[in-house]
Design a protein around this motif. Structure first.
Motif, PDB file in Angstrom:
ATOM      1  N   LEU A   8       0.814  -1.209   0.000  1.00  0.00           N
ATOM      2  CA  LEU A   8       0.000   0.000   0.000  1.00  0.00           C
ATOM      3  C   LEU A   8       0.850   1.262   0.000  1.00  0.00           C
ATOM      4  N   VAL A   9       2.003   1.241   0.671  1.00  0.00           N
ATOM      5  CA  VAL A   9       2.853   2.423   0.720  1.00  0.00           C
ATOM      6  C   VAL A   9       3.265   2.840  -0.684  1.00  0.00           C
ATOM      7  N   SER A  10       3.776   1.892  -1.450  1.00  0.00           N
ATOM      8  CA  SER A  10       4.232   2.211  -2.813  1.00  0.00           C
ATOM      9  C   SER A  10       3.072   2.644  -3.693  1.00  0.00           C
ATOM     10  N   MET A  11       1.943   1.930  -3.601  1.00  0.00           N
ATOM     11  CA  MET A  11       0.823   2.249  -4.487  1.00  0.00           C
ATOM     12  C   MET A  11       0.198   3.594  -4.145  1.00  0.00           C
ATOM     13  N   ILE A  12       0.108   3.940  -2.867  1.00  0.00           N
ATOM     14  CA  ILE A  12      -0.445   5.245  -2.472  1.00  0.00           C
ATOM     15  C   ILE A  12       0.458   6.370  -2.960  1.00  0.00           C
ATOM     16  N   CYS A  13       1.777   6.212  -2.761  1.00  0.00           N
ATOM     17  CA  CYS A  13       2.714   7.255  -3.185  1.00  0.00           C
ATOM     18  C   CYS A  13       2.727   7.397  -4.708  1.00  0.00           C
ATOM     19  N   GLU A  14       2.713   6.273  -5.409  1.00  0.00           N
ATOM     20  CA  GLU A  14       2.739   6.328  -6.867  1.00  0.00           C
ATOM     21  C   GLU A  14       1.474   6.986  -7.416  1.00  0.00           C
ATOM     22  N   GLU A  15       0.337   6.648  -6.842  1.00  0.00           N
ATOM     23  CA  GLU A  15      -0.917   7.244  -7.294  1.00  0.00           C
ATOM     24  C   GLU A  15      -0.991   8.721  -6.938  1.00  0.00           C
ATOM     25  N   LEU A  16      -0.404   9.101  -5.812  1.00  0.00           N
ATOM     26  CA  LEU A  16      -0.379  10.516  -5.420  1.00  0.00           C
ATOM     27  C   LEU A  16       0.385  11.348  -6.446  1.00  0.00           C
ATOM     28  N   PHE A  17       1.554  10.881  -6.874  1.00  0.00           N
ATOM     29  CA  PHE A  17       2.345  11.639  -7.843  1.00  0.00           C
ATOM     30  C   PHE A  17       1.710  11.588  -9.235  1.00  0.00           C
ATOM     31  N   ARG A  18       0.990  10.521  -9.546  1.00  0.00           N
ATOM     32  CA  ARG A  18       0.277  10.500 -10.814  1.00  0.00           C
ATOM     33  C   ARG A  18      -0.793  11.580 -10.830  1.00  0.00           C
ATOM     34  N   GLY A  19      -1.497  11.757  -9.723  1.00  0.00           N
ATOM     35  CA  GLY A  19      -2.482  12.826  -9.625  1.00  0.00           C
ATOM     36  C   GLY A  19      -1.848  14.203  -9.684  1.00  0.00           C
ATOM     37  N   ILE A  20      -0.655  14.327  -9.091  1.00  0.00           N
ATOM     38  CA  ILE A  20       0.048  15.622  -9.135  1.00  0.00           C
ATOM     39  C   ILE A  20       0.391  15.981 -10.571  1.00  0.00           C
ATOM     40  N   ARG A  21       0.879  15.004 -11.347  1.00  0.00           N
ATOM     41  CA  ARG A  21       1.231  15.278 -12.737  1.00  0.00           C
ATOM     42  C   ARG A  21       0.002  15.718 -13.541  1.00  0.00           C
ATOM     43  N   GLU A  22      -1.122  15.132 -13.257  1.00  0.00           N
ATOM     44  CA  GLU A  22      -2.324  15.467 -14.006  1.00  0.00           C
ATOM     45  C   GLU A  22      -2.869  16.849 -13.625  1.00  0.00           C
ATOM     46  N   LYS A  23      -2.735  17.244 -12.383  1.00  0.00           N
ATOM     47  CA  LYS A  23      -3.360  18.479 -11.906  1.00  0.00           C
ATOM     48  C   LYS A  23      -2.401  19.659 -11.827  1.00  0.00           C
ATOM     49  N   GLN A  24      -1.104  19.411 -12.077  1.00  0.00           N
ATOM     50  CA  GLN A  24      -0.109  20.484 -11.967  1.00  0.00           C
ATOM     51  C   GLN A  24      -0.384  21.578 -13.006  1.00  0.00           C
ATOM     52  N   SER A  25      -0.327  22.872 -12.569  1.00  0.00           N
ATOM     53  CA  SER A  25      -0.510  24.025 -13.451  1.00  0.00           C
ATOM     54  C   SER A  25       0.054  25.257 -12.737  1.00  0.00           C
ATOM     55  N   PRO A  26       0.215  26.380 -13.460  1.00  0.00           N
ATOM     56  CA  PRO A  26       0.726  27.590 -12.778  1.00  0.00           C
ATOM     57  C   PRO A  26      -0.156  28.018 -11.606  1.00  0.00           C
ATOM     58  N   GLU A  27      -1.453  27.760 -11.695  1.00  0.00           N
ATOM     59  CA  GLU A  27      -2.344  28.153 -10.595  1.00  0.00           C
ATOM     60  C   GLU A  27      -2.407  27.093  -9.491  1.00  0.00           C
TER      61      GLU A  27
END
Length: 1024
Positions: free
Chosen positions: A114-133
Motif C-alpha cells: 500500500l505504501v508504494s501504491m499510495i505514493c505512486e498514485e499521489l504523484f500521478r495525480g500531481i502530474r495530471e493536476k499540476q498548473s501555474p495556478e
C-alpha cells in the motif's frame, strides 16, 4: 496464508470470511465460534496463483482471494481522496508477526504494498493536476521506534538515545527529523529504499534477532492554489507496527524484568488508548486517555483521536496454534472501529493572511476611489500608504515561500541526488562481480545490503583500511575478521585469528573457496549469502528461499535433537508429532540468540555461558507416555553455578543484555541479572515399574537416571519390598498368581533407595550435593531422600513404608501399568534442601503412609461436580455393590481353599494306591461331554509354578548382575590393580552366565515336561 512454520506444523485453518464478517473457531471446541463485523474483510489464505511477473492474483472468477490491488482500491484510494480534500490521513497495520502486516504495507517481490501504491498514485495525480495556478509539494520522512527511542531512517548516523519527541502548538513532533522534498515518485522510491537499507544496516549492527520496531512513513502534502488564494496541508502517516504476538510471562516477578517488558510498552499503551477512546465513543465517562505513556501513542495522537481520517488494518493468522492471538487482534480491531475522529480541512494560516491582505487592499482601493470623488486628500494618502505596506508584506511572505522551495531543491541536489546513481552503480557491479547479500529475519530487510568483492584482496571487519574493504559491525565481529581473495574467477575466504565464521552451518577454520549460494555467518548474528560470478548464476536460483530459517536449520543440524528431526524422510515428516516440530523450530530460532548471549557475556566480562537443551526430550511419565517438550537454556558461571531458564525468561534477560551492551555501562542498570540466587537443578529421572508388587514379589534393580537428552547422570539402587504391617519383608511363599486373591486385603510395601553410583553432577565439582524425589499413586506430596554432599557414590539409605488397607482393582491396575519416577536433583552451595511434608497425608497407627484416603479423595473429586439426590443415591448403590463384590470374592477364596485341600487329599490317595475304576475311557469322555467339562485337563497351575520358580531364580541372577555393576577397580592408574579387576570380573561374568543358563534351562525343562504331558494325554484320547 500460512507461513512456513505453520505449514511445517500442519496447522489447520480456523478462520472463515463471508462478506464483511469474519468468524473464528475454537480449535479445542469446534462448536464454539466467534463472529466479528468490519467495513472490509479480505481473504488471502488460498485460492490464488502467481502470474509470469510473480504477482499473486486470484485463480478464478469464484475465488475469494483479495490481491494487493483490491486492498488499494478499497483503502488506498479512500485515503488519497481525503488527502486531496485537505484532510490528514493515517493508515496503520496491526497484527502478530508473520500474519502479513509488512506484506500489506510494503509488499514483497513484485507484489507492491500500500505504501508504494499510495505514493505512486499521489504523484500521478500531481502530474495530471499540476498548473501555474496549482502547485504541489511533497515532503518525505521515515523513522522507526525501537525500545521507546526514535531513529531517523534517512540519516546514516544513529543518535545515541534517539531523537527527542517534543510537544508544540499542533501536537507532538520529532525534533531534528529530516523532511526531504520530492517532486517525483522515482525520488520518493529512492528515499524509501535508502530508509529500508539504513534500517537493515542498523538491525545488523544492533544484533537484532527480531524486528520488534515500529516503522512510520510521514508524507507532508501541500497544495498551493494561487487562484483561490489557498494552501491546503495534509499529513499522511503510514505505520507498520511491530508484531503483536502474545508475550507469555516467565512467572518471574522480579523488578529487573520490568525494563525488558518496556520494549512492548508502545503496543500495550496503544491498546489502552484505543480501549479508552472506544469507551468514550459509546458514552462512558473517561477521565484520562494515556497518550503520553509511550512514544508511539504520543506521535499518533492526532491519528487516534483527533484531526485525521484513520484506517486500521488488522492482519490475523488462520492457523489454529495462533487462536488466542488471532482472537485478540480481532477484538482489538473491533474496539478501534467504534472510535470517532473529528477531522477538518487544513488551510494554512499564511494563506489566510495573504487572502485577508488582498481583500483588505481591495477594500482600501475602493475607499480611495470614493475619497477622490469627495476630494479628501489627507485620508487618500493614508489609505495609499496602507496599501503599500500590505503589498510589501505580501511580497515578503511570497518571497519566504519561494525561498523555502529553492532551499528544498538545493538540499535534494546536495544530499540525495546520488541515490539514483547508487542504484545504477549497484546494477552495473552485480553484472560483473560476486557479492555478499544480507539476510534478515524480516523479509523486507533481506537482500537490501550488497557487499561487492572486487578483484584482489578484500578485508572484512569493523575497520576498513582501504576503499575496497568491507565494513561489518555486530557481535563477535573483530577489527579484522576475514580476508577475501578474488582471483582467477575464484573467491576464497580465510578467517583471522579468533574470528568466528560459519559456512553452511560448519565452522570455517582455514582458507576455503566459496561456492555460489554459500550461507555465511560472521560473528554471532551477521548473516550473508554469497552470490558468485555471473557465469555461476542461473535463472533457477531461488535466492529468496535462503531465508534466516534456512541458516538456523543448518546451524542446529549438528545438534543431536536437530539430527533426529532432520534425518527423517519426507513421508515420515507428514506423520511427525507437531509438538516435536514446534519444539524443533523454537530450538533452531534460539540458536543464534544463544550465540549472541555468549558473545555479549564474553565482551562484558561476565564469563557466563548459555546452552540450549530440550526439556523432557527423553523423559516419560509414570504411565510410560511422553511428556510435553520445551526448549530451556542452561546457564553456567565460572564458579560452576548452574541455572535453568525457560525460553521466556531467557528472552527477557536477552533484551536487558542487549541494552547493557549498547550502553556499555553497568551503572545504567539498577540490577545485574547475571547474579541470580542459586537454585536446585533437575538432573534426570529414572523409572521403577511397580508390576512386581501386584504379585507380591520383591523388586531390586540398579536403574539409570538419565538427563533430558538420554545420557546417564547416575545409577540408582532401588528396592520394592512387599512386607507386613511391621515392615518385615515377605518371603517367596507370599507371591500370588491370581490378582483377585489380593482384593479387599491389606497390602504393605516399602520403597528403598539405598545408594547412587557415579553421580556426574558431583564429579564435576565435589562441593555439590544431590537429593532424589518421587511420588506414589495420587498422593499430593513428594517424598525426598536425605541430601548427600561431596560424594560421587553417596549412600542414601532411604525407606518409606506404604499401606493400603483395602486393595481395589483400580489400585492393582495402577501397579500393573505405572511406575515410580525417581527425580534426581542437584544441590548447590547456598540453595535450600528439599523436605517431605507429611501435613497433607494420613498415617496409619503403625506410622506408615496410607493410600486409602488418596483413593477415596480421588473418588470424591470425580463426583464432587455432580449434585442432587440421584447422584448421591447412585453413589450409595455403587458402594453397596462393591460390598457385595467383596463378599463374593471372599466366598470365591473359601471355595478355592477347599478345592486346594481336596486336591491334596486326592494326591494323597493316589500315592496310597490306585482305585479300581471299571469305567472305560470312552465312557469318561462321553460323561465329560455330557457334563460340559473339557476332555483335556488344564495346565495353567503347572505353568504358573514354573514361572514362579523362574522368577525367583532370576532374582539371584539380578543380584549378581548388580554386583557386577557396583564393583570398581581400586586404582584406575595401576596396571596390577586393573589386571586383578579384569580377572575378577571375568570370573564373575562366567558365574553369572552359568546361573543364567541354569535358570533358563530349568524353565525350558519345566515347559517341556508340561508340553510332553499334554501330548501324551492328547494321543491317548485320540487313540480311543
Amino acid at each position: 496464508m500460512l507461513c512456513k512454520r505453520e505449514k511445517v506444523l500442519q496447522c489447520k485453518c480456523i478462520v472463515s470470511m463471508l462478506g464483511s464478517s469474519t468468524q473464528v473457531t475454537d480449535p479445542k471446541n469446534l462448536n464454539s465460534r466467534k463472529s466479528f463485523h468490519f467495513d472490509h474483510c479480505y481473504w488471502s489464505h488460498d485460492e490464488y496463483t502467481e502470474n509470469e511477473q510473480g504477482v499473486h492474483i486470484s485463480d478464478g472468477h469464484h475465488s475469494r482471494y483479495a490481491d494487493q490491488a483490491k486492498v488499494f482500491n478499497d483503502l488506498g484510494r479512500t485515503i488519497l481522496e481525503n488527502v486531496w480534500r485537505g484532510f490528514n490521513a493515517t493508515l496503520f497495520a496491526y497484527g502478530q508477526t508473520g500474519s502479513g502486516k509488512s506484506y500489506t504495507m510494503t509488499g514483497y517481490g513484485q507484489n507492491k504494498g500500500l505504501v508504494s501504491m499510495i505514493c505512486e498514485e499521489l504523484f500521478r495525480g500531481i502530474r495530471e493536476k499540476q498548473s501555474p495556478e496549482r502547485q504541489f509539494h511533497v515532503y518525505f520522512s521515515m523513522f522507526e521506534i525501537y525500545n521507546e527511542q526514535v531513529q531517523d531512517l534517512l540519516s546514516k548516523v544513529r543518535k545515541p538515545g534517539g531523537l527527542r519527541v517534543r510537544e508544540g502548538r499542533k501536537g507532538f513532533y520529532v525534533e531534528c527529523l529530516k523532511a526531504v522534498s520530492c517532486d517525483s515518485y522515482e525520488k520518493l522510491e529512492a528515499l524509501l529504499r535508502e530508509g529500508i537499507r539504513n534500517r537493515s544496516t542498523a538491525a545488523t549492527n544492533m544484533n537484532a534477532t527480531s524486528s520488534r520496531s515500529h516503522m512510520v512513513i510521514n508524507l507532508r502534502f501541500k497544495q498551493v492554489l494561487t487562484k483561490e488564494h489557498c494552501l491546503k496541508q495534509s499529513e499522511i502517516d503510514l505505520v507498520d507496527l511491530a508484531g503483536s504476538e502474545k508475550q507469555r510471562s516467565s512467572g518471574s516477578t522480579s523488578d529487573r524484568f520490568n525494563e525488558a517488558r518496556a520494549i512492548n510498552l508502545s503496543l500495550t499503551t496503544l491498546g489502552n488508548v484505543i480501549s479508552a477512546l472506544s469507551d468514550k465513543a459509546v458514552g462512558k465517562k473517561i477521565h484520562h486517555i494515556p497518550y503520553r505513556n509511550s512514544t508511539l501513542t504520543r506521535l499518533l495522537r492526532t491519528a487516534l483521536g483527533g484531526n485525521s481520517k484513520t484506517v486500521m488494518i488488522a492482519t490475523v493468522s488462520p492457523a489454529h496454534i495462533n487462536y488466542e492471538e488471532t482472537l485478540s487482534a480481532l477484538r482489538y480491531a473491533e474496539r478501534a472501529k467504534s472510535i470517532m475522529n473529528k477531522a477538518v480541512i487544513n488551510v494554512s494560516a499564511t494563506e489566510r493572511l495573504l487572502r485577508d491582505l488582498k481583500e483588505e487592499n481591495s477594500r482600501l482601493q475602493a475607499r480611495i476611489t470614493d475619497i477622490e470623488t469627495a476630494g479628501a486628500v489627507e485620508e487618500r494618502e493614508t489609505l495609499r500608504r496602507l496599501i503599500l505596506e500590505n503589498e510589501i508584506q505580501l511580497r515578503e511572505i511570497q518571497k519566504s515561500w519561494q525561498q523555502k522551495l529553492e532551499d528544498a531543491k538545493r538540499e535534494w541536489e546536495q544530499q540525495y541526488s546520488t541515490l539514483a546513481l547508487v542504484t545504477v552503480t549497484e546494477e552495473e557491479l552485480k553484472a560483473t562481480l560476486p557479492y555478499l547479500v544480507n539476510v534478515s529475519e524480516d523479509p523486507q530487510l533481506s537482500g537490501v545490503l550488497r557487499k561487492f568483492i572486487k578483484t584482489g584482496i578484500t578485508s572484512v571487519g569493523r575497520i576498513a583500511s582501504s576503499e575496497e574493504d568491507i565494513v561489518m559491525k555486530g557481535l563477535g565481529i573483530l577489527d579484522k575478521h576475514a580476508v577475501l581473495m578474488n582471483c582467477d574467477d575464484k573467491v576464497t575466504m580465510e578467517p583471522q585469528k579468533g574470528a568466528r565464521i560459519l559456512v553452511n552451518g560448519v565452522p570455517l577454520l582455514t582458507r576455503s573457496q566459496l561456492k555460489h549460494l554459500d550461507r555465511i555467518i560472521f560473528g554471532s548474528c551477521v548473516f550473508y549469502l554469497y552470490v558468485g560470478f555471473p557465469q555461476e548464476r542461473s535463472e533457477k536460483d531461488k535466492i529468496h528461499k535462503y531465508g534466516k530459517d534456512f541458516f538456523l536449520s543448518e546451524i542446529a543440524s549438528d545438534r543431536e535433537f536437530a539430527q533426529l528431526h532432520l534425518g527423517i524422510s519426507d513421508k515420515q515428516k507428514e506423520n511427525i508429532d507437531p509438538n516435536l516440530t514446534r519444539v524443533f523450530h523454537d530450538f533452531t530460532a534460539l540458536v543464534p540468540v544463544v550465540m549472541q548471549a555468549n558473545q555479549i557475556s564474553q565482551e562484558l566480562g561476565k564469563n557466563i555461558s548459555f546452552e540450549l537443551e530440550i526439556k523432557h526430550l527423553a523423559f516419560m511419565d509414570a504411565s510410560g507416555g511422553e511428556l510435553d517438550k520445551e526448549v530451556i537454556v542452561r546457564v553456567r558461571n565460572t564458579n560452576n553455578q548452574v541455572w535453568v531458564w525457560s525460553k521466556e525468561r531467557f528472552a527477557e534477560c536477552m533484551l536487558l543484555m542487549e541494552d547493557m551492551y549498547k550502553r556499555d555501562s553497568q551503572e545504567n542498570l539498577q540490577h545485574d541479572f547475571f547474579k541470580d540466587p542459586v537454585e536446585n537443578i533437575h538432573l534426570g529421572s529414572a523409572q521403577v515399574w511397580l508390576e512386581s508388587l501386584a504379585y507380591c514379589m520383591r523388586y531390586e534393580e540398579q536403574v539409570d537416571a538419565s538427563n533430558s537428552q538420554g545420557d546417564e547422570e547416575a545409577i540408582v539402587h532401588v528396592k520394592l519390598l512387599p512386607c507386613n504391617a511391621d515392615g518385615v519383608p515377605l518371603g517367596e511363599e507370599a507371591a500370588v498368581v491370581d490378582l483377585e486373591d489380593l482384593l479387599g486385603r491389606r497390602m504393605d510395601f516399602q520403597v528403598q533407595i539405598s545408594q547412587c553410583l557415579g553421580v556426574k553432577w558431583i564429579k564435576e565439582q565435589n562441593s555439590r550435593g544431590i537429593q532424589i524425589g518421587f511420588q506414589i499413586y495420587e498422593l499430593p506430596i513428594v517424598f525426598y531422600t536425605n541430601s548427600s554432599w561431596g560424594n560421587i557414590n553417596p549412600t542414601l539409605a532411604y525407606s518409606v513404608h506404604v499401606t493400603i488397607q483395602h486393595v481395589t482393582m483400580d489400585f492393582l491396575n495402577y501397579l500393573k501399568t505405572h511406575a515410580i519416577i525417581l527425580e534426581l536433583f542437584g544441590l548447590q552451595e547456598g540453595c535450600p534442601e528439599m523436605e517431605t511434608s507429611y501435613a497433607d497425608i494420613q498415617l496409619s497407627n503403625e506410622g506408615t503412609v496410607l493410600l486409602d484416603m488418596c483413593y477415596q479423595d480421588s473418588q470424591q473429586s470425580c463426583t464432587s461436580t455432580d449434585s442432587g439426590n440421584d447422584f448421591s443415591e447412585l453413589h450409595e448403590r455403587l458402594l453397596h455393590l462393591e460390598l457385595e463384590c467383596d463378599k463374593l470374592r471372599e466366598e470365591n477364596r473359601v471355595l478355592k481353599t477347599e478345592n486346594f485341600e481336596m486336591r491334596g487329599e486326592m494326591e494323597e490317595r493316589a500315592r496310597q494306591g490306585p482305585i479300581p475304576d471299571t469305567t472305560s475311557i470312552s465312557e469318561k469322555l462321553s460323561n465329560d461331554r455330557l457334563s460340559g467339562r473339557s476332555a483335556f485337563p488344564n495346565f495353567d497351575a503347572e505353568f504358573a509354578k514354573a514361572l514362579k520358580r523362574f522368577y525367583f531364580g532370576m532374582n539371584g541372577v539380578k543380584g549378581k548382575l548388580n554386583h557386577l555393576k557396583e564393583i570398581r577397580p581400586l586404582d584406575e592408574y595401576n596396571i596390577r590393580s586393573l589386571q586383578y579387576f579384569v580377572d575378577e570380573r571375568i570370573e564373575l561374568i562366567k558365574e553369572f552366565g552359568g546361573d543364567l543358563e541354569g535358570c533358563v534351562g530349568k524353565m525350558k525343562s519345566d515347559v517341556e515336561k508340561i508340553i510332553q504331558k499334554k501330548k501324551e494325554i492328547h494321543l491317548a484320547l485320540s487313540a480311543k
